[in-house]
Design an enzyme around this catalytic site. Structure first.
Site, mmCIF file in Angstrom:
data_model
loop_
_atom_site.group_PDB
_atom_site.id
_atom_site.type_symbol
_atom_site.label_atom_id
_atom_site.label_comp_id
_atom_site.label_asym_id
_atom_site.label_seq_id
_atom_site.Cartn_x
_atom_site.Cartn_y
_atom_site.Cartn_z
ATOM 1 N N ASN A 177 -30.554 -83.846 -41.948
ATOM 2 C CA ASN A 177 -30.730 -84.893 -42.761
ATOM 3 C C ASN A 177 -32.311 -85.504 -42.782
ATOM 4 O O ASN A 177 -32.640 -86.013 -43.786
ATOM 5 C CB ASN A 177 -29.761 -86.238 -42.572
ATOM 6 C CG ASN A 177 -29.914 -86.519 -41.209
ATOM 7 O OD1 ASN A 177 -30.265 -85.875 -40.298
ATOM 8 N ND2 ASN A 177 -29.230 -87.642 -40.898
ATOM 9 N N GLU B 167 -28.303 -87.333 -29.571
ATOM 10 C CA GLU B 167 -28.154 -87.819 -30.757
ATOM 11 C C GLU B 167 -27.137 -87.581 -31.700
ATOM 12 O O GLU B 167 -27.210 -86.484 -32.537
ATOM 13 C CB GLU B 167 -29.493 -88.012 -31.566
ATOM 14 C CG GLU B 167 -30.699 -88.598 -30.751
ATOM 15 C CD GLU B 167 -30.828 -90.210 -30.681
ATOM 16 O OE1 GLU B 167 -29.683 -90.768 -31.372
ATOM 17 O OE2 GLU B 167 -31.369 -90.761 -29.776
ATOM 18 N N CYS C 224 -27.025 -90.989 -39.690
ATOM 19 C CA CYS C 224 -25.729 -91.126 -38.625
ATOM 20 C C CYS C 224 -25.703 -92.508 -38.308
ATOM 21 O O CYS C 224 -24.482 -92.546 -38.017
ATOM 22 C CB CYS C 224 -26.660 -90.165 -37.343
ATOM 23 S SG CYS C 224 -28.281 -90.855 -37.005
ATOM 24 N N GLU D 242 -34.131 -92.175 -28.226
ATOM 25 C CA GLU D 242 -35.480 -91.783 -28.748
ATOM 26 C C GLU D 242 -36.202 -92.894 -28.913
ATOM 27 O O GLU D 242 -35.874 -93.815 -29.003
ATOM 28 C CB GLU D 242 -35.000 -91.031 -29.819
ATOM 29 C CG GLU D 242 -34.263 -89.607 -29.625
ATOM 30 C CD GLU D 242 -34.325 -88.432 -30.544
ATOM 31 O OE1 GLU D 242 -33.736 -88.777 -31.776
ATOM 32 O OE2 GLU D 242 -34.907 -87.450 -30.433
HETATM 33 P P1 NAD Z 1 -24.384 -79.784 -36.529
HETATM 34 O O1 NAD Z 1 -23.827 -80.501 -35.419
HETATM 35 O O2 NAD Z 1 -23.382 -79.116 -37.306
HETATM 36 O O3 NAD Z 1 -25.442 -79.187 -36.139
HETATM 37 C C1 NAD Z 1 -26.812 -79.602 -35.468
HETATM 38 C C2 NAD Z 1 -27.723 -78.467 -35.233
HETATM 39 O O4 NAD Z 1 -26.842 -77.920 -34.189
HETATM 40 C C3 NAD Z 1 -27.920 -77.423 -36.142
HETATM 41 O O5 NAD Z 1 -29.548 -76.856 -35.941
HETATM 42 C C4 NAD Z 1 -27.190 -76.403 -35.648
HETATM 43 O O6 NAD Z 1 -27.563 -74.920 -36.129
HETATM 44 C C5 NAD Z 1 -27.179 -76.718 -34.240
HETATM 45 N N1 NAD Z 1 -26.199 -75.809 -33.358
HETATM 46 C C6 NAD Z 1 -24.726 -75.697 -34.056
HETATM 47 N N2 NAD Z 1 -23.848 -75.069 -33.016
HETATM 48 C C7 NAD Z 1 -24.711 -74.948 -31.880
HETATM 49 C C8 NAD Z 1 -24.568 -74.593 -30.654
HETATM 50 N N3 NAD Z 1 -23.192 -73.997 -30.188
HETATM 51 N N4 NAD Z 1 -25.631 -74.531 -29.603
HETATM 52 C C9 NAD Z 1 -26.579 -74.956 -30.132
HETATM 53 N N5 NAD Z 1 -26.796 -75.523 -31.224
HETATM 54 C C10 NAD Z 1 -26.093 -75.519 -32.253
HETATM 55 O O7 NAD Z 1 -25.045 -81.279 -37.537
HETATM 56 P P2 NAD Z 1 -25.443 -81.181 -38.822
HETATM 57 O O8 NAD Z 1 -24.252 -81.234 -39.809
HETATM 58 O O9 NAD Z 1 -26.642 -80.419 -38.944
HETATM 59 O O10 NAD Z 1 -25.790 -82.897 -39.280
HETATM 60 C C11 NAD Z 1 -25.005 -83.853 -39.125
HETATM 61 C C12 NAD Z 1 -24.476 -84.482 -37.927
HETATM 62 O O11 NAD Z 1 -25.643 -84.855 -37.445
HETATM 63 C C13 NAD Z 1 -23.898 -85.796 -38.005
HETATM 64 O O12 NAD Z 1 -22.702 -85.762 -37.383
HETATM 65 C C14 NAD Z 1 -24.596 -86.870 -37.902
HETATM 66 O O13 NAD Z 1 -24.363 -88.194 -37.665
HETATM 67 C C15 NAD Z 1 -25.426 -86.378 -36.769
HETATM 68 N N6 NAD Z 1 -26.805 -86.969 -36.655
HETATM 69 C C16 NAD Z 1 -27.185 -87.614 -35.565
HETATM 70 C C17 NAD Z 1 -28.374 -88.462 -35.539
HETATM 71 C C18 NAD Z 1 -28.896 -89.324 -34.500
HETATM 72 O O14 NAD Z 1 -30.017 -89.247 -34.380
HETATM 73 N N7 NAD Z 1 -27.892 -89.823 -33.743
HETATM 74 C C19 NAD Z 1 -29.324 -88.158 -36.708
HETATM 75 C C20 NAD Z 1 -29.129 -87.355 -37.818
HETATM 76 C C21 NAD Z 1 -27.790 -86.899 -37.833
#
Ligand code: NAD
Length: 485
Positions: free
Chosen positions: A154, A251, A285, A459
């Protein structure tokens, strides 16, 4: 100059672009049209190894650079980002589909804020002297070593900078893996850092899906992992990091409450709810997606909200007049549609939206459900799309209890004119990043992060420094050593 969305190569390793087309191809799709605008390739084991080796070598050099000089490099990078804000924003819009109206003020600018803040703080990072009478202890704030950053889709520019800037300020090197859905922007950060004087290998970018992330997390050369992503991914990454006792920052997702009392300023409360649900088409998020509205103001709130939603300009994200863009991907659009269907099926009252927008790309209407109850799926699960659930309540105690009845704890907000109530309620809400008469502000000066399933660590702000460095404590005896024998 406008950036070509097709990068010079997929990865950025040891100060230069690096290609290896034997990795899995990853098409980059512009969400507003569905067209493929670039292709990158997932990192092969050879690319991952090269990135980690480069980071390890660079970190050794960087740790010897004076903190003032480290800070200067980050500050220079911030300046370059600001100068190129327009082009970087256009690239971010193509990568994510977020309207240019947003990306011009929330992405490269927020990344630059982080580089500037941590660049400024770098020279002030010191240990302390702890007097013990004759003896004394001093502490040294040391870098952790090679750190891995893994991003969500995002906020690709912001996430790379929110992790990279404090990591580098503390003397670490980084290998960053962007989300496979939005791989383009982090490469520009790497280029800019090199241009600003960062040594080759200090900030590397490798592309790929979860397997690449997992290979990075489990590599013994890595001291710390900072993930921005969903709770299920967070659980896996945290567990994998724990195996080798690595530092982590998590996060993760949220289902945050926004509590609006009868005495709230109606238009401000509606603005807060709009910002907390529809900015970036709801793909934030910290969004306040459970909007608890006290019964006395509920119908007025819904009526004003429906009226205000008519002003949303849905359309071409590259047109600066557009204020509401598409979902990042077809898959995310389908996930959100699934939730909208569940909302209907489980008996929530649709106030506005609910459908697709008749145009190419992955556009959904801003959607509001009222009469939502705590047990409905749309009130329990993170949707990550433009779907607001409005729930009503009678008393303050009830609102607090229901707001806290979730596994998540990222954010929380309160709208009321009664300031003692505002502080009392916020004090009891279990969340890391909270708002009073506002929603979703995230200045770099303030700590950001979650409690409960929403994450570990913080962060931004001075608090981030503790998560990107460690203290060595040195006891100094000034006299003779006593021993039992
Ligand atoms: P996701 O969990 O599907 O993926 C996040 C990242 O992790 C990607 O780069 C993905 O390739 C990687 N990944 C996936 N499996 C992995 C593994 N086994 N080992 C290491 N890396 C792995 O999330 P998304 O769909 O890209 O993003 C949306 C989510 O992120 C939502 O839940 C949102 O709330 C959260 N988010 C949190 C924050 C925050 O700061 N708290 C900010 C933005 C988004």
């Amino acid at each position: 100059m406008m950036y070509d969305p097709q990068p010079t190569a997929s990865h950025y390793v040891n100060g230069a672009y690096l290609e290896d087309t034997s990795g899995t191809p990853i098409p980059v799709i512009y969400p507003a049209t569905g067209e493929v605008i670039a292709t990158v390739y997932a990192a092969t084991p050879a690319v991952i190894d090269a990135a980690l080796a480069a980071a390890e070598a660079a970190q050794k050099l960087w740790a010897k650079v004076s903190p003032r000089e480290r800070g200067r490099v980050l500050t220079r990078a911030a300046q370059i980002m600001r100068e190129r804000n327009h082009d970087l924003s256009v690239l971010e819009t193509r990568d994510t589909g977020k309207p240019l109206q947003e990306t011009l003020v929330a992405d490269a600018t927020s990344g630059a804020d982080a580089l500037e803040y941590f660049g400024g703080i770098a020279a002030g990072l010191t240990g302390e002297h702890i007097p013990l009478g004759e003896d004394w202890v001093y502490t040294i704030r040391e870098a952790l070593g090679v750190c891995v950053g893994i991003g969500a889709w995002n906020y690709p520019t912001q996430i790379a900078c929110w992790k990279g800037a404090p990591a580098l300020a503390c003397g670490n090197a980084m290998v960053f893996k962007p989300s496979e859905t939005t791989p383009l922007c982090a490469l520009k950060i790497a280029e800019i850092l090199t241009e600003a004087g960062a040594p080759a290998g200090l900030f590397n970018v490798v592309q790929g899906m979860g397997e690449v992330g997992s290979a990075l997390v489990t590599d013994p050369r890595v001291a710390k992992v900072s993930l921005t992503g969903s709770v299920p991914t967070g659980r896996k990454v945290y567990a994998a990091a724990a195996e080798q006792m690595k530092h982590v920052t998590m996060e993760l997702g949220g289902k945050s409450p926004l509590v609006i009392f009868d005495d709230a300023d109606l238009d401000n409360a509606v603005s807060g709810a709009i910002n907390g649900n529809f900015y970036s088409s709801g793909q934030v998020c910290s969004n306040g997606t459970r909007v608890f509205v006290q019964k006395g103001i509920k119908e007025a709130f819904l009526a004003r909200l429906a009226e205000r939603l008519k002003n949303a300009v849905i359309g071409d994200p590259l047109d600066e007049a557009t204020s509401f863009g598409p979902m990042v991907s077809e898959r995310q659009m389908q996930i959100v549609q699934g939730y909208i269907n569940k909302g209907r099926a489980e008996g929530a009252r649709l106030i506005s939206g609910g459908g697709r927008v008749e145009r190419d790309g992955f556009f959904l209407e801003p959607t509001v459900f009222a009469d939502v109850t705590d047990d409905m799926t749309i009130a329990r699960e993170e949707i990550f799309g433009p779907v607001m659930a409005v729930l009503d309540f009678d008393t303050e105690a009830e609102a607090i209890a229901r707001a806290n009845a979730t596994e998540f704890g990222l954010s929380a907000g309160v709208f009321t004119r009664d300031l003692s109530r505002a502080h009392r309620v916020i004090g009891q809400l279990r969340a890391g990043s909270c708002f009073i008469n506002s929603y979703n502000d995230a200045p770099v000066e303030a700590p950001f992060g979650g409690v409960k399933a929403s994450g570990v660590g913080r962060e931004n702000s001075k608090a981030a420094l503790d998560h990107w460095s460690q203290l060595k404590s040195v006891y100094v005896r000034m006299g003779d050593v006593e021993a039992a024998f």
